[in-house]
Motif scaffolding. Structure first.
Motif, PDB file in Angstrom:
ATOM      1  N   PHE A  75       0.828  -1.038   0.008  1.00 43.58           N
ATOM      2  CA  PHE A  75       0.181   0.056  -0.150  1.00 43.58           C
ATOM      3  C   PHE A  75       0.732   1.195   0.043  1.00 43.58           C
ATOM      4  CE2 PHE A  75      -2.557   3.524   1.995  1.00 43.58           C
ATOM      5  CZ  PHE A  75      -3.754   3.774   1.415  1.00 43.58           C
ATOM      6  N   GLU A  76       1.326   1.312   0.900  1.00 43.17           N
ATOM      7  CA  GLU A  76       2.997   2.288   0.681  1.00 43.17           C
ATOM      8  C   GLU A  76       3.377   2.621  -0.047  1.00 43.17           C
ATOM      9  OE1 GLU A  76       4.840   3.246   4.423  1.00 43.17           O
ATOM     10  OE2 GLU A  76       6.275   4.144   3.927  1.00 43.17           O
ATOM     11  N   LYS A  77       4.021   1.466  -0.782  1.00 38.82           N
ATOM     12  CA  LYS A  77       5.195   2.075  -2.145  1.00 38.82           C
ATOM     13  C   LYS A  77       3.257   2.151  -3.417  1.00 38.82           C
ATOM     14  CE  LYS A  77       8.006  -1.607  -2.393  1.00 38.82           C
ATOM     15  NZ  LYS A  77       8.406  -3.498  -2.063  1.00 38.82           N
ATOM     16  N   ARG A  78       2.521   1.327  -3.509  1.00 39.36           N
ATOM     17  CA  ARG A  78       1.739   2.093  -4.149  1.00 39.36           C
ATOM     18  C   ARG A  78       2.008   3.815  -4.199  1.00 39.36           C
ATOM     19  NH1 ARG A  78      -2.351  -2.606  -5.000  1.00 39.36           N
ATOM     20  NH2 ARG A  78      -3.348  -0.975  -6.715  1.00 39.36           N
ATOM     21  N   LEU A  79       1.143   3.868  -2.555  1.00 44.33           N
ATOM     22  CA  LEU A  79       0.399   5.561  -2.374  1.00 44.33           C
ATOM     23  C   LEU A  79       2.078   6.236  -3.357  1.00 44.33           C
ATOM     24  CD1 LEU A  79      -1.515   7.512  -1.751  1.00 44.33           C
ATOM     25  CD2 LEU A  79      -0.548   6.902   0.689  1.00 44.33           C
ATOM     26  N   ARG A  80       2.560   5.934  -2.706  1.00 45.86           N
ATOM     27  CA  ARG A  80       4.289   6.869  -2.844  1.00 45.86           C
ATOM     28  C   ARG A  80       4.846   6.843  -4.702  1.00 45.86           C
ATOM     29  NH1 ARG A  80       7.526   8.455   1.314  1.00 45.86           N
ATOM     30  NH2 ARG A  80       7.296   7.060   3.588  1.00 45.86           N
ATOM     31  N   TYR A  81       4.031   6.008  -4.818  1.00 50.20           N
ATOM     32  CA  TYR A  81       4.670   5.689  -6.314  1.00 50.20           C
ATOM     33  C   TYR A  81       3.789   6.887  -7.372  1.00 50.20           C
ATOM     34  CZ  TYR A  81       4.773   4.170 -11.310  1.00 50.20           C
ATOM     35  OH  TYR A  81       4.494   4.237 -12.809  1.00 50.20           O
ATOM     36  N   ASN A  82       2.536   6.816  -6.214  1.00 52.22           N
ATOM     37  CA  ASN A  82       1.678   7.155  -7.521  1.00 52.22           C
ATOM     38  C   ASN A  82       1.532   9.121  -7.126  1.00 52.22           C
ATOM     39  OD1 ASN A  82      -0.687   5.957  -8.014  1.00 52.22           O
ATOM     40  ND2 ASN A  82      -1.848   5.803  -6.836  1.00 52.22           N
ATOM     41  N   ILE A  83       1.935   9.301  -5.814  1.00 52.07           N
ATOM     42  CA  ILE A  83       1.900  10.685  -5.034  1.00 52.07           C
ATOM     43  C   ILE A  83       3.242  11.124  -6.134  1.00 52.07           C
ATOM     44  CG2 ILE A  83       3.081  12.309  -3.325  1.00 52.07           C
ATOM     45  CD1 ILE A  83       1.460   9.709  -1.411  1.00 52.07           C
ATOM     46  N   ASN A  84       4.675  10.170  -6.294  1.00 50.14           N
ATOM     47  CA  ASN A  84       5.299  11.025  -7.095  1.00 50.14           C
ATOM     48  C   ASN A  84       4.661  11.206  -8.287  1.00 50.14           C
ATOM     49  OD1 ASN A  84       8.159  11.096  -4.994  1.00 50.14           O
ATOM     50  ND2 ASN A  84       7.057   9.251  -4.811  1.00 50.14           N
ATOM     51  N   ARG A  85       4.190  10.208  -9.130  1.00 49.34           N
ATOM     52  CA  ARG A  85       3.948  10.681 -10.679  1.00 49.34           C
ATOM     53  C   ARG A  85       2.782  12.143 -10.552  1.00 49.34           C
ATOM     54  NH1 ARG A  85       0.964   6.469 -13.932  1.00 49.34           N
ATOM     55  NH2 ARG A  85       1.086   8.548 -15.413  1.00 49.34           N
ATOM     56  N   LYS A  86       2.211  12.049  -9.220  1.00 51.88           N
ATOM     57  CA  LYS A  86       1.675  13.212  -9.618  1.00 51.88           C
ATOM     58  C   LYS A  86       2.193  14.401  -9.479  1.00 51.88           C
ATOM     59  CE  LYS A  86      -2.324  10.105  -9.871  1.00 51.88           C
ATOM     60  NZ  LYS A  86      -3.011  10.404 -10.896  1.00 51.88           N
ATOM     61  N   ASN A  87       3.167  14.460  -8.771  1.00 51.38           N
ATOM     62  CA  ASN A  87       3.596  15.495  -8.221  1.00 51.38           C
ATOM     63  C   ASN A  87       4.494  15.836 -10.114  1.00 51.38           C
ATOM     64  OD1 ASN A  87       3.156  15.978  -5.288  1.00 51.38           O
ATOM     65  ND2 ASN A  87       5.501  15.116  -4.533  1.00 51.38           N
ATOM     66  N   ASP A  88       4.751  15.165 -10.082  1.00 52.29           N
ATOM     67  CA  ASP A  88       5.402  15.476 -11.655  1.00 52.29           C
ATOM     68  C   ASP A  88       4.733  15.570 -12.879  1.00 52.29           C
ATOM     69  OD1 ASP A  88       7.759  14.086 -11.173  1.00 52.29           O
ATOM     70  OD2 ASP A  88       6.735  12.529 -12.378  1.00 52.29           O
ATOM     71  N   LEU A  89       3.525  15.941 -12.643  1.00 49.22           N
ATOM     72  CA  LEU A  89       2.416  16.527 -13.016  1.00 49.22           C
ATOM     73  C   LEU A  89       2.176  18.216 -12.453  1.00 49.22           C
ATOM     74  CD1 LEU A  89      -0.070  15.928 -14.696  1.00 49.22           C
ATOM     75  CD2 LEU A  89      -1.850  15.696 -13.255  1.00 49.22           C
ATOM     76  N   LEU A  90       1.978  18.140 -11.417  1.00 46.90           N
ATOM     77  CA  LEU A  90       1.943  19.477 -10.576  1.00 46.90           C
ATOM     78  C   LEU A  90       2.986  20.101 -10.835  1.00 46.90           C
ATOM     79  CD1 LEU A  90       1.026  18.148  -6.317  1.00 46.90           C
ATOM     80  CD2 LEU A  90      -0.631  18.889  -8.476  1.00 46.90           C
ATOM     81  N   VAL A  91       4.289  19.695 -11.215  1.00 47.95           N
ATOM     82  CA  VAL A  91       5.564  20.726 -10.904  1.00 47.95           C
ATOM     83  C   VAL A  91       5.541  21.040 -12.355  1.00 47.95           C
ATOM     84  CG1 VAL A  91       8.496  20.954 -10.449  1.00 47.95           C
ATOM     85  CG2 VAL A  91       6.657  19.497  -9.051  1.00 47.95           C
ATOM     86  N   LYS A  92       5.466  19.837 -12.739  1.00 45.60           N
ATOM     87  CA  LYS A  92       6.547  20.206 -14.513  1.00 45.60           C
ATOM     88  C   LYS A  92       4.736  20.556 -15.486  1.00 45.60           C
ATOM     89  CE  LYS A  92       9.693  16.517 -14.636  1.00 45.60           C
ATOM     90  NZ  LYS A  92       9.765  15.456 -14.772  1.00 45.60           N
ATOM     91  N   TYR A  93       3.950  20.176 -15.238  1.00 48.25           N
ATOM     92  CA  TYR A  93       2.769  20.701 -16.124  1.00 48.25           C
ATOM     93  C   TYR A  93       1.649  21.822 -15.540  1.00 48.25           C
ATOM     94  CZ  TYR A  93      -1.371  21.238 -19.171  1.00 48.25           C
ATOM     95  OH  TYR A  93      -2.473  21.314 -20.335  1.00 48.25           O
ATOM     96  N   TYR A  94       1.852  21.743 -14.189  1.00 46.55           N
ATOM     97  CA  TYR A  94       0.643  22.899 -13.681  1.00 46.55           C
ATOM     98  C   TYR A  94       2.039  24.342 -13.298  1.00 46.55           C
ATOM     99  CZ  TYR A  94      -3.474  20.885 -14.630  1.00 46.55           C
ATOM    100  OH  TYR A  94      -4.460  20.193 -15.420  1.00 46.55           O
TER     101      TYR A  94
END
Ligand code: GDP
Ligand code: IMO
Ligand code: MG
Length: 428
Positions: free
Chosen positions: A156-175
């Motif tokens: 659970f923790e691994k998958r959550l960390r993976y998701n947060i990192n992917r979304k952070n890419d979107l937040l930083v690079k796109y938005y």
């Protein structure tokens, strides 16, 4: 077998919470099937108002089982706040269960909801910014996390960390905004989920056992048919199926198990958020309805847009949902108006039509064709203790809706309290 679905027949806020609470007195189980804390369902008991967002409106009866089904997207922080709020009002939630298949809303869903709304500029949907759309999107994209995943902490923790990192890419690079704090989210959400873990069970098996045993089950819809992702005024809709077809999917039963569908209909029309609204009132009548009906959102506090009852829309909703009864609410709000209007058809390019168009451009070109009805006095509504005692013109208004929709108005509501409800036919 008496399984009954309660659905919003318009654009939400029709009074589903009130009607669910009212019918729950005879039910064994109340289930939420879709949506999340974008919903705001109000139940009034005595002088106390209960505002529910995620927890089914049967919760005020301690002996009834309440279930949040797999079709719901659940924000654990919101749920904990709602549990605390109810506990402080003396309501226990020991009779609550949550589906192990329900998807979890995380802070990145909310952040993305907010940023996408900002990016839409004047094309805003007007979402509740609760992360509903982004969470359902992850579900469909197959990267969501479900309640059952929490059982296996490491993955659970691994998958959550993976998701947060992917979304952070979107937040930083796109938005171009700051990333979310990965460690903080992981810590907070593990804590929240630890607190609610005791409610998580296989609700599909539980609901099925109630159905098989012939128990009385209420399925409480959230939102309304015109906010359905397929049949609503797309794209000004929510991201789930708030129609009877959404119920079997949202709880895991056969569609053949559903016996009755009650469409909750306000005696007029309201909507929050954007999108075309053929019978919208921009004059004093709209302001009167808003003030008298206290038409401000339960979840966001936004003023609701108000208009006359639209039968074209209601018939469309009745067909899609297979409505077997109507519950007409807020009849009292229309009191003291000399004349009332009901839209019975649309005029489109000089022709009369009775169908609800898919295209928003077409809908925006539709002009309502109205019939006029005579009004009644509020004091006469307040005096009535039975449907029969309602003022003649109020009954004529209800019976006109029945005639135009060919669906019986088995419940009529003239105030927010349980006692201000008239059952014209026993439904459960
Ligand atoms: P829901 O989302 O469909 O459950 O509806 P909301 O709770 O968001 O909005 C309906 C509002 O109308 C709530 O404040 C209810 O207490 C109130 N209400 C429900 N039925 C009636 C009625 O018949 N008359 C009046 N005056 N208020 C009602
Ligand atoms: P209840 O259950 C009224 C509307 C929002 C917006 C659109 C999409 O109380 O009837 P979302 O946050 O779901 O992505 O927003 O849907 N909306 C509602 N309007 N009542 C509701 O719930 C609503 N839930 C969502 O205002 O226009
Ligand atoms: Mg509401």
């Amino acid at each position: 077998m008496s399984n009954l679905v309660i659905l919003g027949a318009q654009w939400g806020d029709e009074g589903k919470g009130k009607i669910t609470d009212f019918l729950a007195k005879k039910a064994d189980l109340v289930v939420r099937c879709q949506g999340g804390d974008n919903a705001g369902h109000t139940v009034e008991l005595g002088d106390q108002k209960y505002k529910l967002h995620l927890i089914p409106s049967g919760i005020l009866y301690p002996e009834k089982q309440n279930i949040i089904g797999n079709g719901v997207v659940l924000n654990p922080k919101s749920l904990i706040n709602e549990i605390k709020y109810l506990n402080e009002l003396g309501i226990s939630v020991d009779n609550l269960k949550i589906s192990d298949r329900a998807h979890i809303i995380f802070p990145y869903h909310i952040e993305i909801d907010k940023l996408e709304e900002e990016a839409r500029g004047d094309k805003k949907i007007g979402t509740t910014i609760k992360g509903i759309g982004p969470c359902y999107r992850d579900k469909v994209e197959r990267c969501g996390l479900r309640m059952c995943d929490f059982k296996y902490r490491d993955s659970f923790e691994k998958r959550l960390r993976y998701n947060i990192n992917r979304k952070n890419d979107l937040l930083v690079k796109y938005y171009g905004v700051e990333p979310l704090d990965e460690n903080k989210i992981v810590k907070e959400y593990i804590d929240y989920l630890n607190q609610i873990e005791k409610y998580i069970v296989d609700t599909n098996t539980l609901v099925k056992s109630f159905v098989k045993d012939g128990k009385k089950v209420l399925f409480e819809g959230a939102q309304g048919a015109l906010l359905d992702i397929d049949f609503g005024t797309y794209p000004y809709v929510t991201s789930s199926h708030p129609i009877s077809g959404g119920v079997p999917i949202g709880v895991g039963i056969s569609p053949l198990d559903l016996k009755q569908a009650v469409g909750v209909v306000k005696a007029y029309t309201t909507r929050v958020g954007k999108g075309p609204f053929p019978t919208e009132l921009f004059d004093e009548a709209g302001d009167i309805i808003r003030e008298k009906g206290f038409e401000y959102g339960t979840t966001t506090g936004r003023p609701r847009r108000c208009g006359w009852l639209d039968i074209v829309m209601l018939n469309y909703s009745a067909d899609i949902n297979g409505l077997t009864s109507l519950a007409i609410t807020k009849l009292d709000t229309l009191s003291d108006m000399d004349k009332l209007k009901i839209c019975v058809a649309y005029e489109l390019n000089g022709e009369k039509i009775n169908t609800f168009p898919a295209s928003l451009e077409t809908l925006a070109d539709c002009k309502p064709i109205y019939i006029e009805m005579d009004g009644w006095k509020l004091e006469d509504i307040e005096k009535a203790e039975t449907y029969e005692q309602l003022p003649e013109n109020a009954k004529k208004y209800v019976e006109k809706i029945e005639e135009l929709t060919k669906v019986p108005a088995d419940i009529v509501s003239v105030g927010p309290k349980r006692s201000q409800t008239f059952m014209r036919k026993e439904l459960l």
